[in-house]
Design a protein around this motif. Sequence first.
Motif, PDB file in Angstrom:
ATOM      1  N   MET A  45       4.867  -8.524 -68.410  1.00 27.22           N
ATOM      2  CA  MET A  45       3.769  -7.804 -67.752  1.00 27.22           C
ATOM      3  C   MET A  45       3.114  -8.695 -66.721  1.00 27.22           C
ATOM      4  SD  MET A  45       1.597  -5.330 -70.037  1.00 27.22           S
ATOM      5  CE  MET A  45       2.105  -4.816 -71.642  1.00 27.22           C
ATOM      6  N   PRO A  46       2.848  -8.178 -65.551  1.00 24.62           N
ATOM      7  CA  PRO A  46       2.209  -8.978 -64.513  1.00 24.62           C
ATOM      8  C   PRO A  46       0.730  -9.224 -64.816  1.00 24.62           C
ATOM      9  CG  PRO A  46       2.537  -6.731 -63.764  1.00 24.62           C
ATOM     10  CD  PRO A  46       3.139  -6.810 -65.125  1.00 24.62           C
ATOM     11  N   ASP A  47       0.136 -10.246 -64.194  1.00 28.55           N
ATOM     12  CA  ASP A  47      -1.310 -10.412 -64.350  1.00 28.55           C
ATOM     13  C   ASP A  47      -2.015  -9.360 -63.485  1.00 28.55           C
ATOM     14  OD1 ASP A  47      -1.463 -11.355 -61.703  1.00 28.55           O
ATOM     15  OD2 ASP A  47      -1.259 -13.437 -62.329  1.00 28.55           O
ATOM     16  N   GLU A 103      -1.336  -9.412 -59.576  1.00 28.96           N
ATOM     17  CA  GLU A 103       0.044  -9.009 -59.249  1.00 28.96           C
ATOM     18  C   GLU A 103       0.249  -7.520 -59.545  1.00 28.96           C
ATOM     19  OE1 GLU A 103       3.162 -11.127 -61.350  1.00 28.96           O
ATOM     20  OE2 GLU A 103       4.664  -9.758 -60.521  1.00 28.96           O
TER      21      GLU A 103
END
Lengths: 160, 103
Positions: free
Chosen positions: A99-101, A104
């Motif tokens: 999972m992106p932050d 992002e």
Amino acid sequence: MSEYTGEVRKMMIILSKATMENVYAAFILANGARMEGIEAEIFFTFFGLEAINKNKLGHLHTATVGNPAMHIPTLLGGLPGMEAIATSMMKKEMEKLDMPDVLEFLDILKASGVKLWACRLAMEMFHIQKEELYNGINGVISVGEFYNKGTGLGTHMLFV
Amino acid sequence: MQKVISGKTINVNDEGYLTDLTQWDKSLAQAIAQEEGIGELTPKHWDIIHYLQEQFKQEIPLSIRKISKSGVVNIEEFYALFPQGPLKKASKIAGIPKPVSCI
């Protein structure tokens, strides 16, 4: 498109909270919609504004108090550092799932065609300037304007 | 179940995804692309299709984030090339299973 058979065509998501789990829920719902060919727009209001506040979006936390599903006694959940521990554990698990932050993820949503709207009233209330917000937002609007964007068959509204 | 497309019989699941990648070839991909409303496949489409197949063979789960880091295509282009659910459509054309990731 021809005859309407009841399918979801547009998701209008209202994000009013800034705990990590709520922000991710809204983002995943919006991204998931786009991946299915469904339109998606997010209205950031009240604390939800933190998710597009450049100074805040990197520091979102998960709540350890008032959340029975965390299975942490309220008294312990309120101790200093508990939120930080729970948050870092959650971030590790999310990283495992690729999972992106938050930043992002916003870039991915923007690139995927999700429209991002900031609530004017909440900005005035919290004294937030547009310059403080994520550069990719589509605009600062009122509730009425958000509703007006939610026209068309198959539009659904969701409050997170 | 079986499906006949561009003169060939292929095995697909109930959503029309190929269940056997060895049955895949370029003319089949083009025929599926027509069915999906993508039209004529361009070199850029083919780059993406080959990338997806490569990931599938290496058993790497696909997500939109992977696409953005692939170096093959950026997300805007990906949506433009395969409108209306790009990863789903591109996977179907590439003859690989429907991606399961929510991201």
